[in-house]
Design a protein around this motif. Structure first.
Motif, PDB file in Angstrom:
ATOM      1  N   LYS A 116       0.807  -1.222   0.000  1.00  0.00           N
ATOM      2  CA  LYS A 116       0.000   0.000   0.000  1.00  0.00           C
ATOM      3  C   LYS A 116       0.836   1.265   0.000  1.00  0.00           C
ATOM      4  CE  LYS A 116      -3.934  -1.975   2.405  1.00  0.00           C
ATOM      5  NZ  LYS A 116      -4.996  -1.559   3.328  1.00  0.00           N
ATOM      6  N   ILE A 131      -4.411  10.393   1.024  1.00  0.00           N
ATOM      7  CA  ILE A 131      -4.518  10.903   2.385  1.00  0.00           C
ATOM      8  C   ILE A 131      -3.113  11.241   2.878  1.00  0.00           C
ATOM      9  CG2 ILE A 131      -5.274  10.348   4.739  1.00  0.00           C
ATOM     10  CD1 ILE A 131      -7.129   8.203   3.330  1.00  0.00           C
ATOM     11  N   LYS A 158      -1.529   1.788   9.871  1.00  0.00           N
ATOM     12  CA  LYS A 158      -1.973   0.719   8.974  1.00  0.00           C
ATOM     13  C   LYS A 158      -0.795  -0.153   8.572  1.00  0.00           C
ATOM     14  CE  LYS A 158      -5.649   3.154   6.447  1.00  0.00           C
ATOM     15  NZ  LYS A 158      -6.089   3.412   5.062  1.00  0.00           N
ATOM     16  N   GLY A 162      -1.599  -5.025   4.666  1.00  0.00           N
ATOM     17  CA  GLY A 162      -2.854  -5.366   5.327  1.00  0.00           C
ATOM     18  C   GLY A 162      -4.029  -5.574   4.396  1.00  0.00           C
ATOM     19  N   GLY A 163      -5.113  -6.065   4.963  1.00  0.00           N
ATOM     20  CA  GLY A 163      -6.341  -6.274   4.214  1.00  0.00           C
ATOM     21  C   GLY A 163      -7.409  -6.816   5.131  1.00  0.00           C
ATOM     22  N   GLY A 165      -9.587  -5.297   6.721  1.00  0.00           N
ATOM     23  CA  GLY A 165      -9.858  -4.449   7.873  1.00  0.00           C
ATOM     24  C   GLY A 165      -8.977  -4.764   9.080  1.00  0.00           C
ATOM     25  N   ARG A 166      -8.033  -5.670   8.905  1.00  0.00           N
ATOM     26  CA  ARG A 166      -7.237  -6.061  10.057  1.00  0.00           C
ATOM     27  C   ARG A 166      -5.981  -5.215  10.186  1.00  0.00           C
ATOM     28  NH1 ARG A 166      -6.256 -12.126  10.450  1.00  0.00           N
ATOM     29  NH2 ARG A 166      -5.719 -11.955   8.255  1.00  0.00           N
ATOM     30  N   GLU A 200      -1.386   7.355   8.613  1.00  0.00           N
ATOM     31  CA  GLU A 200      -2.207   8.281   7.830  1.00  0.00           C
ATOM     32  C   GLU A 200      -2.952   9.234   8.752  1.00  0.00           C
ATOM     33  OE1 GLU A 200      -5.133   6.206   5.494  1.00  0.00           O
ATOM     34  OE2 GLU A 200      -3.751   5.908   3.825  1.00  0.00           O
ATOM     35  N   LYS A 201      -3.243  10.386   8.241  1.00  0.00           N
ATOM     36  CA  LYS A 201      -4.141  11.309   8.917  1.00  0.00           C
ATOM     37  C   LYS A 201      -5.498  10.626   9.018  1.00  0.00           C
ATOM     38  CE  LYS A 201      -5.599  15.489  10.144  1.00  0.00           C
ATOM     39  NZ  LYS A 201      -5.095  15.903  11.460  1.00  0.00           N
ATOM     40  N   TYR A 202      -6.145  10.755  10.160  1.00  0.00           N
ATOM     41  CA  TYR A 202      -7.469  10.180  10.322  1.00  0.00           C
ATOM     42  C   TYR A 202      -8.501  11.140   9.734  1.00  0.00           C
ATOM     43  CZ  TYR A 202     -11.657   8.354  12.543  1.00  0.00           C
ATOM     44  OH  TYR A 202     -12.898   7.843  12.773  1.00  0.00           O
ATOM     45  N   ILE A 203      -9.282  10.650   8.801  1.00  0.00           N
ATOM     46  CA  ILE A 203     -10.318  11.480   8.189  1.00  0.00           C
ATOM     47  C   ILE A 203     -11.580  11.337   9.045  1.00  0.00           C
ATOM     48  CG2 ILE A 203     -11.683  11.882   6.093  1.00  0.00           C
ATOM     49  CD1 ILE A 203      -8.830  12.177   5.358  1.00  0.00           C
ATOM     50  N   HIS A 208     -16.966   5.561   2.707  1.00  0.00           N
ATOM     51  CA  HIS A 208     -16.126   4.708   1.861  1.00  0.00           C
ATOM     52  C   HIS A 208     -16.856   4.535   0.535  1.00  0.00           C
ATOM     53  CE1 HIS A 208     -13.672   0.881   1.102  1.00  0.00           C
ATOM     54  NE2 HIS A 208     -14.564   0.906   0.133  1.00  0.00           N
ATOM     55  N   GLN A 232     -19.890  -0.149   8.022  1.00  0.00           N
ATOM     56  CA  GLN A 232     -18.839  -1.096   8.377  1.00  0.00           C
ATOM     57  C   GLN A 232     -18.799  -1.305   9.884  1.00  0.00           C
ATOM     58  OE1 GLN A 232     -15.172   0.794   7.192  1.00  0.00           O
ATOM     59  NE2 GLN A 232     -15.629   0.680   4.998  1.00  0.00           N
ATOM     60  N   TYR A 235     -13.890  -1.753  10.448  1.00  0.00           N
ATOM     61  CA  TYR A 235     -13.282  -1.579   9.120  1.00  0.00           C
ATOM     62  C   TYR A 235     -13.659  -2.686   8.150  1.00  0.00           C
ATOM     63  CZ  TYR A 235     -10.658   1.135  12.486  1.00  0.00           C
ATOM     64  OH  TYR A 235     -10.327   1.957  13.531  1.00  0.00           O
ATOM     65  N   MET A 287      -7.459   5.318  -1.407  1.00  0.00           N
ATOM     66  CA  MET A 287      -7.079   4.527  -0.243  1.00  0.00           C
ATOM     67  C   MET A 287      -6.258   3.309  -0.662  1.00  0.00           C
ATOM     68  SD  MET A 287      -9.621   3.910   2.962  1.00  0.00           S
ATOM     69  CE  MET A 287     -10.908   3.414   1.868  1.00  0.00           C
TER      70      MET A 287
HETATM   71  P1  ADP Z   1      -8.192  -2.770   4.226  1.00  0.00           P
HETATM   72  O1  ADP Z   1      -7.049  -3.113   3.334  1.00  0.00           O
HETATM   73  O2  ADP Z   1      -8.173  -3.531   5.488  1.00  0.00           O
HETATM   74  O3  ADP Z   1      -9.488  -2.806   3.481  1.00  0.00           O
HETATM   75  P2  ADP Z   1      -8.303   0.127   4.030  1.00  0.00           P
HETATM   76  O4  ADP Z   1      -7.082   0.972   3.962  1.00  0.00           O
HETATM   77  O5  ADP Z   1      -9.038  -0.082   2.763  1.00  0.00           O
HETATM   78  O6  ADP Z   1      -7.916  -1.260   4.672  1.00  0.00           O
HETATM   79  O7  ADP Z   1      -9.286   0.754   5.108  1.00  0.00           O
HETATM   80  C1  ADP Z   1     -10.405   0.051   5.593  1.00  0.00           C
HETATM   81  C2  ADP Z   1     -11.375   1.005   6.258  1.00  0.00           C
HETATM   82  O8  ADP Z   1     -10.768   1.737   7.316  1.00  0.00           O
HETATM   83  C3  ADP Z   1     -11.947   2.075   5.345  1.00  0.00           C
HETATM   84  O9  ADP Z   1     -13.042   1.616   4.601  1.00  0.00           O
HETATM   85  C4  ADP Z   1     -12.330   3.171   6.341  1.00  0.00           C
HETATM   86  O10 ADP Z   1     -13.559   2.898   6.961  1.00  0.00           O
HETATM   87  C5  ADP Z   1     -11.249   3.061   7.379  1.00  0.00           C
HETATM   88  N1  ADP Z   1     -10.141   3.985   7.106  1.00  0.00           N
HETATM   89  C6  ADP Z   1      -9.017   3.695   6.410  1.00  0.00           C
HETATM   90  N2  ADP Z   1      -8.177   4.751   6.360  1.00  0.00           N
HETATM   91  C7  ADP Z   1      -8.769   5.760   7.038  1.00  0.00           C
HETATM   92  C8  ADP Z   1      -8.406   7.102   7.339  1.00  0.00           C
HETATM   93  N3  ADP Z   1      -7.238   7.618   6.974  1.00  0.00           N
HETATM   94  N4  ADP Z   1      -9.280   7.841   8.055  1.00  0.00           N
HETATM   95  C9  ADP Z   1     -10.454   7.336   8.470  1.00  0.00           C
HETATM   96  N5  ADP Z   1     -10.854   6.072   8.216  1.00  0.00           N
HETATM   97  C10 ADP Z   1     -10.033   5.278   7.501  1.00  0.00           C
END
Ligand code: ADP
Ligand code: ADP
Ligand code: MG
Length: 453
Positions: A116, A131, A158, A162-163, A165-166, A200-203, A208, A232, A235, A287
């Motif tokens: 990623k 982000i 993160k 990863g993948g 949501g873990r 990452e900055k938290y949005i 999504h 969700q 995640y 993302m």
């Molecule tokens: P995965 O590979 O596990 O799917 P993602 O990077 O796609 O991981 O993120 C999964 C979820 O985490 C997103 O759908 C969102 O809800 C949350 N998320 C990820 N990054 C951020 C962020 N920077 N700020 C807020 N929420 C986030």
């Protein structure tokens, strides 16, 4: 076209691929572990072959056994489904090396999507908004503290590999970062075999939104519209729909164009998804790319009329992509509920067992993708996803009414499932208005618990 395809997966997605093969007059071969001898995918396929023990590491994740099985049955191609080996570059390569077509992206695509940090860098270079984050991997705590000071809290840690949501952690301040950093690293190593982390900055309060991509080997790339996957828990997606109630036509066009730019930047091939976060001011950020067919693909199929699995097979067989989003006869609204064998009343505790009573829903606007049947005993070894219920109607309100009705017909007992939770969500005023963010489920469950007290 291929004469025979080996389906390297289990559960509902194995059925999904076998059905596509049948309609294309392609012979399908089901693989199964010793715990899956009674699985429905074995009954629907033309042939079956055992690939190892119950534990996935020895069977569904066993590259050597699966390739040997494909060779043995004379399959020209392998469809990996989602999860398991679907995004393992080594598997796609091993297929190629043994003269088997991997129905999915190229090994290079998989390599990039699975890293990623690199993917974000390439997107930023291609002019796609990402982000704000650490410039690369964050190796130690001091490094992390410095970066977070610059980005500003809250942040998200993160795993680069990863993948599902873990391995995602929110840190609201320095103290929390100090506590979480080492844990996150150990977790990433254990879960993904790769301890690389990024920050990452938290949005705040995002949605999504993701775009379905299709691409042929000649570089023609189209998007098939968006999916709203904001509902969700931890995640992981629970309810998805298409289109999104949160997009204007202009935003859809801008995001779709960006998704194609992102796919072009990595020379993407076959089906994939570009995931974005949309913030409260309608800014959207790349993302990740999911380099596989996704669990939620049916909502795109119902609103575009395009069978994505058949398209994956056709494109892998050398077919061309000769349409774009504007050529599609897009209409209506589709909603999917992922039904898990989990008890929402007990913090989503897995609830395996035998399906004693099984009454599936039917009727207008209902699609059900599931491997369940009456008498089926759920193995304890695998994912808790047991069914995907999808509703379709011309309007969102119509699709919600059909979903609510279908959920009320659906009986899977005595297992505990997420069906009752979804029934209540279908009545929730915010959900019905399409007014929600990724915190929806957390809030919804908490408010219900407070009402019970
Ligand atoms: P995965 O590979 O596990 O799917 P993602 O990077 O796609 O991981 O993120 C999964 C979820 O985490 C997103 O759908 C969102 O809800 C949350 N998320 C990820 N990054 C951020 C962020 N920077 N700020 C807020 N929420 C986030
Ligand atoms: P989608 O976006 O297609 O819905 P998910 O992230 O929910 O994908 O993952 C699809 C399936 O694959 C789920 O059953 C999930 O548990 C599994 N999965 C996805 N990524 C991983 C991973 N890195 N490791 C293990 N399982 C995964
Ligand atoms: Mg994701």
């Amino acid at each position: 076209m291929f004469k025979k395809i080996l389906v390297a997966n289990r559960g509902e997605i194995a059925l999904r691929v076998i059905r596509a093969c049948r309609e294309l007059d392609i012979k399908s071969v089901a693989v199964y572990s010793e715990a899956d001898e009674k699985s429905l995918h074995l009954k629907l396929a033309d042939e079956r072959i055992c690939i190892g023990p119950a534990m996935s590491a020895g069977s569904y994740l066993n590259i050597e056994n699966i390739i040997n099985a494909a060779k043995k049955v004379g399959a020209a191609a392998v469809h990996p489904g989602y999860g398991y080996l679907a995004e393992k570059k080594e598997f796609a390569e091993a297929c190629e090396n043994r003269g088997i077509v991997f129905i999915g992206p190229t090994p290079e695509n998989l390599k990039l999507a699975g890293d990623k940090i690199s993917a974000k860098r390439i997107m930023a270079d291609a002019g796609v908004a990402v982000i704000e984050s650490s410039p690369g991997s964050v190796t130690n705590l001091d490094n992390a503290l410095g970066i977070c000071k610059k980005i500003g809290y809250p942040v998200m840690i993160k795993a680069s590999g990863g993948g599902g949501g873990r391995g995602i952690r929110i840190c609201t301040d320095e103290e929390m970062l100090r506590e979480e950093f080492a844990i996150a690293k150990a977790e990433a190593r254990a879960a993904f075999g790769n301890e690389e982390l990024y920050i990452e900055k938290y949005i705040a309060n995002p949605r999504h939104i993701e775009f379905q991509i299709l691409a042929d080997r000649s570089g023609n790339i189209a998007h098939l519209g968006e999916r709203e996957c904001t509902i969700q828990r931890r995640y992981q997606k629970l309810i998805e729909e298409s289109p999104s109630p949160g997009l204007t036509a202009a935003l859809r066009e801008a995001m779709g164009e960006t998704a194609i730019r992102a796919a072009t930047a990595v020379k993407y091939f076959n089906a994939g998804t570009v995931e974005f976060l949309l913030d409260l001011d309608d800014n959207f950020y790349f993302m990740e790319i999911n380099a596989r067919i996704q669990v939620e693909h049916p909502v795109t199929e119902l609103t575009t009329g395009i069978d994505l699995v058949k398209e994956q097979i056709r494109l892998s067989a050398g077919g061309m992509l000769d349409y774009s989003y504007d050529d599609l006869n897009r209409r209506g609204w589709a909603i999917e509920c992922r039904i898990n064998a989990e008890d929402p009343e007990r913090n989503f505790l897995p609830s395996p067992g035998t399906v004693e009573t099984y009454t599936p829903p039917g009727g207008f606007g209902v699609r059900l993708d599931t491997h369940l049947y009456q008498g089926y005993e759920l193995p304890i070894y695998y994912d808790s996803l047991i069914a995907k219920l999808i509703s379709f109607d011309l309007t969102r309100q119509g699709a919600i009414s059909i979903m609510k009705r279908a959920l009320s017909e659906f009986v899977i007992s005595p297992l505990k499932t997420t069906i009752p939770l979804y029934r209540r969500i279908m009545d929730d005023p915010s959900f019905r208005k399409g007014d929600f963010d990724t915190g929806f489920i957390h809030k919804f469950v908490q408010e219900e618990e407070e009402d019970d007290d």
